[in-house]
Motif scaffolding. Structure first.
Motif, PDB file in Angstrom:
ATOM      1  N   VAL A  58       1.009  -1.246  -0.232  1.00 50.18           N
ATOM      2  CA  VAL A  58       0.002   0.035   0.011  1.00 50.18           C
ATOM      3  C   VAL A  58       0.892   1.308  -0.124  1.00 50.18           C
ATOM      4  N   GLY A  59       0.507   2.220  -0.816  1.00 49.92           N
ATOM      5  CA  GLY A  59       1.079   3.338  -0.868  1.00 49.92           C
ATOM      6  C   GLY A  59       2.527   3.593  -1.364  1.00 49.92           C
ATOM      7  N   LEU A  60       2.697   2.721  -2.535  1.00 47.82           N
ATOM      8  CA  LEU A  60       4.164   2.356  -3.097  1.00 47.82           C
ATOM      9  C   LEU A  60       4.569   3.966  -3.483  1.00 47.82           C
ATOM     10  N   ALA A  61       3.723   4.637  -4.236  1.00 48.35           N
ATOM     11  CA  ALA A  61       4.255   5.768  -4.840  1.00 48.35           C
ATOM     12  C   ALA A  61       4.384   6.953  -3.655  1.00 48.35           C
ATOM     13  N   LYS A  62       3.986   6.725  -2.774  1.00 44.81           N
ATOM     14  CA  LYS A  62       4.141   7.819  -1.670  1.00 44.81           C
ATOM     15  C   LYS A  62       5.235   7.594  -0.931  1.00 44.81           C
ATOM     16  N   ILE A  63       5.677   6.372  -0.496  1.00 44.74           N
ATOM     17  CA  ILE A  63       6.924   5.844   0.129  1.00 44.74           C
ATOM     18  C   ILE A  63       8.009   6.043  -0.786  1.00 44.74           C
ATOM     19  N   LEU A  64       8.040   5.793  -2.194  1.00 48.96           N
ATOM     20  CA  LEU A  64       9.244   5.867  -2.825  1.00 48.96           C
ATOM     21  C   LEU A  64       9.417   7.604  -3.210  1.00 48.96           C
ATOM     22  N   LYS A  65       8.410   8.262  -3.377  1.00 52.54           N
ATOM     23  CA  LYS A  65       8.562   9.540  -3.411  1.00 52.54           C
ATOM     24  C   LYS A  65       9.247  10.411  -2.266  1.00 52.54           C
ATOM     25  N   ALA A  66       8.575   9.885  -0.965  1.00 48.79           N
ATOM     26  CA  ALA A  66       9.398  10.284   0.255  1.00 48.79           C
ATOM     27  C   ALA A  66      10.582  10.029   0.460  1.00 48.79           C
ATOM     28  N   ALA A  67      11.119   8.916   0.167  1.00 48.59           N
ATOM     29  CA  ALA A  67      12.550   8.626   0.111  1.00 48.59           C
ATOM     30  C   ALA A  67      13.441   9.348  -0.785  1.00 48.59           C
ATOM     31  N   THR A  68      12.974   9.425  -1.978  1.00 47.31           N
ATOM     32  CA  THR A  68      13.583  10.328  -2.898  1.00 47.31           C
ATOM     33  C   THR A  68      13.706  11.670  -2.529  1.00 47.31           C
ATOM     34  N   GLY A  69      12.495  12.107  -1.812  1.00 42.45           N
ATOM     35  CA  GLY A  69      12.454  13.714  -1.189  1.00 42.45           C
ATOM     36  C   GLY A  69      13.359  13.745  -0.368  1.00 42.45           C
ATOM     37  N   LYS A  70      13.968  12.970   0.297  1.00 41.11           N
ATOM     38  CA  LYS A  70      15.143  13.114   1.389  1.00 41.11           C
ATOM     39  C   LYS A  70      16.359  13.775   0.883  1.00 41.11           C
ATOM     40  N   ALA A  71      16.606  13.472  -0.623  1.00 41.40           N
ATOM     41  CA  ALA A  71      17.889  14.001  -1.101  1.00 41.40           C
ATOM     42  C   ALA A  71      17.532  14.924  -2.487  1.00 41.40           C
ATOM     43  N   ALA A  72      16.425  14.680  -2.966  1.00 42.14           N
ATOM     44  CA  ALA A  72      16.227  15.506  -4.216  1.00 42.14           C
ATOM     45  C   ALA A  72      14.709  16.224  -4.281  1.00 42.14           C
ATOM     46  N   LYS A  73      14.701  17.363  -4.721  1.00 40.83           N
ATOM     47  CA  LYS A  73      13.460  18.080  -4.859  1.00 40.83           C
ATOM     48  C   LYS A  73      13.565  18.808  -6.147  1.00 40.83           C
ATOM     49  N   TRP A  74      12.349  18.913  -6.731  1.00 38.56           N
ATOM     50  CA  TRP A  74      12.222  20.052  -7.975  1.00 38.56           C
ATOM     51  C   TRP A  74      11.471  21.119  -7.596  1.00 38.56           C
ATOM     52  N   ARG A  75      12.055  22.170  -7.790  1.00 37.30           N
ATOM     53  CA  ARG A  75      11.571  23.549  -7.706  1.00 37.30           C
ATOM     54  C   ARG A  75      11.336  24.361  -9.081  1.00 37.30           C
ATOM     55  N   LYS A  76      10.181  24.392  -9.786  1.00 38.24           N
ATOM     56  CA  LYS A  76       9.965  25.125 -10.954  1.00 38.24           C
ATOM     57  C   LYS A  76      10.689  24.288 -11.907  1.00 38.24           C
ATOM     58  N   GLY A  77      10.821  22.895 -11.710  1.00 37.47           N
ATOM     59  CA  GLY A  77      11.303  22.127 -12.798  1.00 37.47           C
ATOM     60  C   GLY A  77      12.852  22.066 -12.888  1.00 37.47           C
ATOM     61  N   GLU A  78      13.532  22.845 -11.601  1.00 39.38           N
ATOM     62  CA  GLU A  78      14.665  22.586 -11.292  1.00 39.38           C
ATOM     63  C   GLU A  78      15.197  21.635 -10.271  1.00 39.38           C
ATOM     64  N   LEU A  79      16.273  20.781 -10.397  1.00 41.84           N
ATOM     65  CA  LEU A  79      16.535  19.718  -9.451  1.00 41.84           C
ATOM     66  C   LEU A  79      17.366  20.127  -8.491  1.00 41.84           C
ATOM     67  N   THR A  80      16.903  20.063  -6.971  1.00 45.88           N
ATOM     68  CA  THR A  80      17.927  20.300  -6.002  1.00 45.88           C
ATOM     69  C   THR A  80      18.504  18.936  -5.502  1.00 45.88           C
ATOM     70  N   PHE A  81      19.449  18.781  -5.550  1.00 48.32           N
ATOM     71  CA  PHE A  81      20.077  17.370  -4.919  1.00 48.32           C
ATOM     72  C   PHE A  81      21.195  17.419  -3.900  1.00 48.32           C
ATOM     73  N   LYS A  82      20.857  16.601  -2.639  1.00 46.84           N
ATOM     74  CA  LYS A  82      21.717  16.879  -1.639  1.00 46.84           C
ATOM     75  C   LYS A  82      22.639  15.464  -1.546  1.00 46.84           C
ATOM     76  N   ALA A  83      23.813  15.367  -1.774  1.00 50.90           N
ATOM     77  CA  ALA A  83      24.806  14.319  -1.988  1.00 50.90           C
ATOM     78  C   ALA A  83      25.045  13.878  -0.818  1.00 50.90           C
ATOM     79  N   SER A  84      25.354  12.674  -0.485  1.00 51.15           N
ATOM     80  CA  SER A  84      25.887  12.250   0.875  1.00 51.15           C
ATOM     81  C   SER A  84      27.149  12.300   0.723  1.00 51.15           C
ATOM     82  N   GLU A  85      28.151  12.070  -0.281  1.00 51.67           N
ATOM     83  CA  GLU A  85      29.392  12.430  -0.169  1.00 51.67           C
ATOM     84  C   GLU A  85      29.900  13.364  -1.235  1.00 51.67           C
TER      85      GLU A  85
END
Length: 155
Positions: A128-155
């Motif tokens: 249940v909630g596959l898309a929500k869970i995977l989008k939340a995991a992605t959102g921990k390091a990647a976000k799109w604002r106005k089509g631009e990707l902001t990425f927070k790398a681990s290393e």
């Protein structure tokens, strides 16, 4: 003629990344997403039915016929190539990946240009909630604002 080589630094960084990816596929259910500002593509791999081949000397990982990750020589000293079906990403080192963790599992997020690929090892099958869970995991390091990707790398 192009000269390709695999530098020691790239070998250690990218080889370590490949080893961490191999750990992801020790989980029974692995989810792969490709996400852009336009949308998301999701797939589930059951590692019991898909043959997982860890070729340590060749620095390659193959899962069934659809997923492949390998450390390869390049002009830049080394690259990490990931292929899943028609999706292909090429990473050259630090700043292009992030490790994420949620209550449902752990993942590695890979970035190339304006898109990301998540390889997520779930503790159990996500019913249940596959898309929500995977989008939340992605959102921990990647976000799109106005089509631009902001990425927070681990290393």
């Amino acid at each position: 003629m192009a000269v390709s080589n695999l530098e020691m630094h790239a070998l250690f960084v990218l080889g370590d990344l490949r080893a961490k990816l191999v750990k992801q596929f020790q989980s029974r259910f692995v989810y792969i997403t490709e996400q852009t500002a336009e949308g998301i593509y999701m797939a589930e791999i059951d590692t019991e039915s898909a043959l997982v081949v860890d070729d340590k000397p060749g620095l390659e990982l193959k899962v069934g016929d659809h997923f492949r990750a390998a450390v390869l020589p390049s002009r830049e000293g080394g690259k990490f190539e990931i292929r899943f079906r028609d999706i292909k990403l090429t990473l050259y080192g630090l700043g292009e990946y992030a490790f994420v963790s949620t209550a449902e599992g752990e993942g590695i997020l890979f970035k190339e240009s304006g898109r990301v690929m998540l390889v997520f090892a779930a503790h159990e099958q996500l019913q249940v909630g596959l898309a929500k869970i995977l989008k939340a995991a992605t959102g921990k390091a990647a976000k799109w604002r106005k089509g631009e990707l902001t990425f927070k790398a681990s290393e």
